[in-house]
Each structure stands twice: as structure tokens, then as C-alpha cells.
Design an enzyme around this catalytic site. Sequence first.
Site, PDB file in Angstrom:
ATOM      1  N   SER A  59      -1.850 -31.283 -14.688  1.00 37.20           N
ATOM      2  CA  SER A  59      -1.737 -30.097 -13.837  1.00 37.20           C
ATOM      3  C   SER A  59      -3.015 -29.248 -13.820  1.00 37.20           C
ATOM      4  CB  SER A  59      -0.572 -29.233 -14.312  1.00 37.20           C
ATOM      5  OG  SER A  59      -0.509 -28.039 -13.558  1.00 37.20           O
ATOM      6  N   SER A  70      -2.783 -26.184 -12.575  1.00 39.68           N
ATOM      7  CA  SER A  70      -2.255 -24.830 -12.441  1.00 39.68           C
ATOM      8  C   SER A  70      -2.861 -23.824 -13.416  1.00 39.68           C
ATOM      9  CB  SER A  70      -0.728 -24.834 -12.579  1.00 39.68           C
ATOM     10  OG  SER A  70      -0.139 -25.487 -11.473  1.00 39.68           O
ATOM     11  N   THR A 106       7.264 -28.128 -11.381  1.00 34.59           N
ATOM     12  CA  THR A 106       6.863 -29.288 -10.602  1.00 34.59           C
ATOM     13  C   THR A 106       7.793 -30.459 -10.917  1.00 34.59           C
ATOM     14  OG1 THR A 106       4.964 -30.660  -9.963  1.00 34.59           O
ATOM     15  CG2 THR A 106       5.123 -30.046 -12.298  1.00 34.59           C
ATOM     16  N   LYS A 112      12.194 -29.560  -9.747  1.00 38.81           N
ATOM     17  CA  LYS A 112      12.292 -28.527  -8.712  1.00 38.81           C
ATOM     18  C   LYS A 112      13.730 -28.287  -8.236  1.00 38.81           C
ATOM     19  CE  LYS A 112       7.631 -28.882  -6.752  1.00 38.81           C
ATOM     20  NZ  LYS A 112       6.841 -29.089  -5.507  1.00 38.81           N
ATOM     21  N   ASN A 160       9.711 -24.133  -6.679  1.00 42.41           N
ATOM     22  CA  ASN A 160       8.503 -24.358  -7.475  1.00 42.41           C
ATOM     23  C   ASN A 160       8.039 -23.090  -8.182  1.00 42.41           C
ATOM     24  OD1 ASN A 160       7.376 -22.870  -5.382  1.00 42.41           O
ATOM     25  ND2 ASN A 160       5.557 -24.164  -5.206  1.00 42.41           N
ATOM     26  N   GLY A 186       7.770 -38.367   6.829  1.00 44.65           N
ATOM     27  CA  GLY A 186       8.548 -38.340   5.601  1.00 44.65           C
ATOM     28  C   GLY A 186       9.652 -37.306   5.671  1.00 44.65           C
ATOM     29  N   LYS A 225      18.040 -39.423   7.161  1.00 48.02           N
ATOM     30  CA  LYS A 225      17.489 -38.481   6.188  1.00 48.02           C
ATOM     31  C   LYS A 225      16.715 -37.370   6.895  1.00 48.02           C
ATOM     32  CE  LYS A 225      15.360 -38.591   1.609  1.00 48.02           C
ATOM     33  NZ  LYS A 225      14.609 -39.401   0.621  1.00 48.02           N
ATOM     34  N   TYR A 227      -3.664 -34.697  -2.702  1.00 53.60           N
ATOM     35  CA  TYR A 227      -5.087 -34.348  -2.689  1.00 53.60           C
ATOM     36  C   TYR A 227      -5.928 -35.471  -3.288  1.00 53.60           C
ATOM     37  CZ  TYR A 227      -4.448 -32.634  -7.556  1.00 53.60           C
ATOM     38  OH  TYR A 227      -4.146 -32.505  -8.886  1.00 53.60           O
ATOM     39  N   GLN A 257      -0.530 -22.416  -2.455  1.00 51.69           N
ATOM     40  CA  GLN A 257       0.841 -22.210  -2.925  1.00 51.69           C
ATOM     41  C   GLN A 257       0.831 -21.480  -4.266  1.00 51.69           C
ATOM     42  OE1 GLN A 257       2.565 -23.660  -5.670  1.00 51.69           O
ATOM     43  NE2 GLN A 257       0.819 -24.847  -6.379  1.00 51.69           N
TER      44      GLN A 257
END
Length: 271
Positions: A14, A16, A62, A66, A87, A127, A156, A215, A246
Amino acid sequence: MKKFAVFGNPIAQSLSPTIHQMFAKSCGELIQYDKIEAPLDAFEDSINHFFADENTVGCNVTVPFKERAFAMAQHKDAAVCLAKAANTLMLNPQGELCAYNTDGIGLVADLNNSGLTLAGAKVLLLGAGGAARGVVHPLLSAGVTTLHILNRTVEKAQAIVNDANNQHVTAVSQQALLAQYDVVINSTSASLSGTLPAVPDAILANCQLAYDMVYAKDSGSTVFMTHAAKLGAVQQLDGLGMLVEQAAAAFAIWTGKQPATAEVIEYLRNR
């Protein structure tokens, strides 16, 4: 000192803590931000233990937690209800757990940063998993007038449409695609395994922006971005900016301060 953390399993990768420490420095906040690998069978206990500390303000969540974070919360905003996944968590003054999903806010902010105008835009979302669910409400709030969801399992995609209950969202088959979209967003995890989502080449060739929510970690370009560039997409972008944006939205929820993001994105790009 205000305490924060990100919960996941695994969590070692992560970014973060780096992102939020940079935000804190720029906003004059002194914080502690940790990575916590919660046991798969004890996520709820880990969250409760974390929030029992009087210095704790909030946390990020994460994969794969979630949906469980969403289920724990007493208060949920519109975006998190559509996503059915959270999140970002924090306690309100009454000590009740509040859930947010800032993924879509981050996506919209990054798209705006790219110079794209979302008001009136035609968007194709590839998706229909949790990542797709999390961005539908913010895209609609940004003024997107056509939001088509393309998924191998149409049912879906239709489930998201039903939950969104908005005339601008439609589940489509490949045969029902428009000739041209302003933005094509890959919300699948295909790039992580070096594969491509199922979308006709002509769709990518005719779009203004091909956006991959994954990413690029090394090469600067994901498989999806490289493919779109070869076909003629005007612009290609990965999800690093979305990741930072985010996080900025979560930081603002917790502290009331909106951090600048451009320097953080640039730092992570060049790292």
C-alpha cells in the site's frame, strides 16, 4: 497525535501511508498512519480494536474487506450504498461508525485533472465488479449523460443499473455499443494479469481518453493503455491519480482540510 490506518490483506504494497503523510505535512497536521493486515476471519474485531483508541480518527479499507466495512457501518452515504462497499470509515461525535466510498470521487477528480469535461460526456465502463459499482454514482453526479456498462455477464451489469435507478445508465452488449465514446474506463483487473478486457478495437480507437483504473507500477503504461494508444485513442491514463485523489477525499472527510494532490501524484510517478 491523530491516528489513521489502512486495513487490507495483503497490505504491504500500500502507498496510503506515504500519500497521507504528504497530505498531513502540506496541511499542517501531525498524524500517525499505519498499515494493518487484518486476519481474514477477524476484520471486524480489528476495526473495533482500532477505533477503541481515543486518538483514532478514521481508516481506509482495501481488498478484501470493503464489503465487510460497509456492512459494519451505522451511517452510509449514497455513493457507498450503490457501491455496497466502503473504503473509508470514521466515527461521528456520537461514536457511530460512518462509511464512505471515495473511489468514484477520486476517479472524477482525476478525469477533471486530465482536462476532460464530464458534463454531457458519453462514458463506457468496462466490468461490473466492485470497482465499477464504486464509480457509477460520482460519474452521474458529475453530469455524465450516457453511462454504458459492458460486462461479459450482462446480468451483473444490469444489477448495477437496477440499483442505480437512473435513466442515464444502461447495461449494453457489444452489439449495442455506440460508435464513439468520450471516455472508456477499464474497471476490470485484466491489466494486473497482462490481459485485455473484452472490448472492440474500434471503440478504443475512437475515444478521447482510455482510462485504466489499475495504475502502472514500472513501465508507466498498463497493457490496456498501450493497446489503446496503438489503436489511436487520443489520451491514455492509469489509476495512480485516482488513487491519490480518493485518498484526498478521505483526508478531507476526516480533517475538514482538502489537500493539494498534484505534487503527490508527481512524486509517486517519479519514485
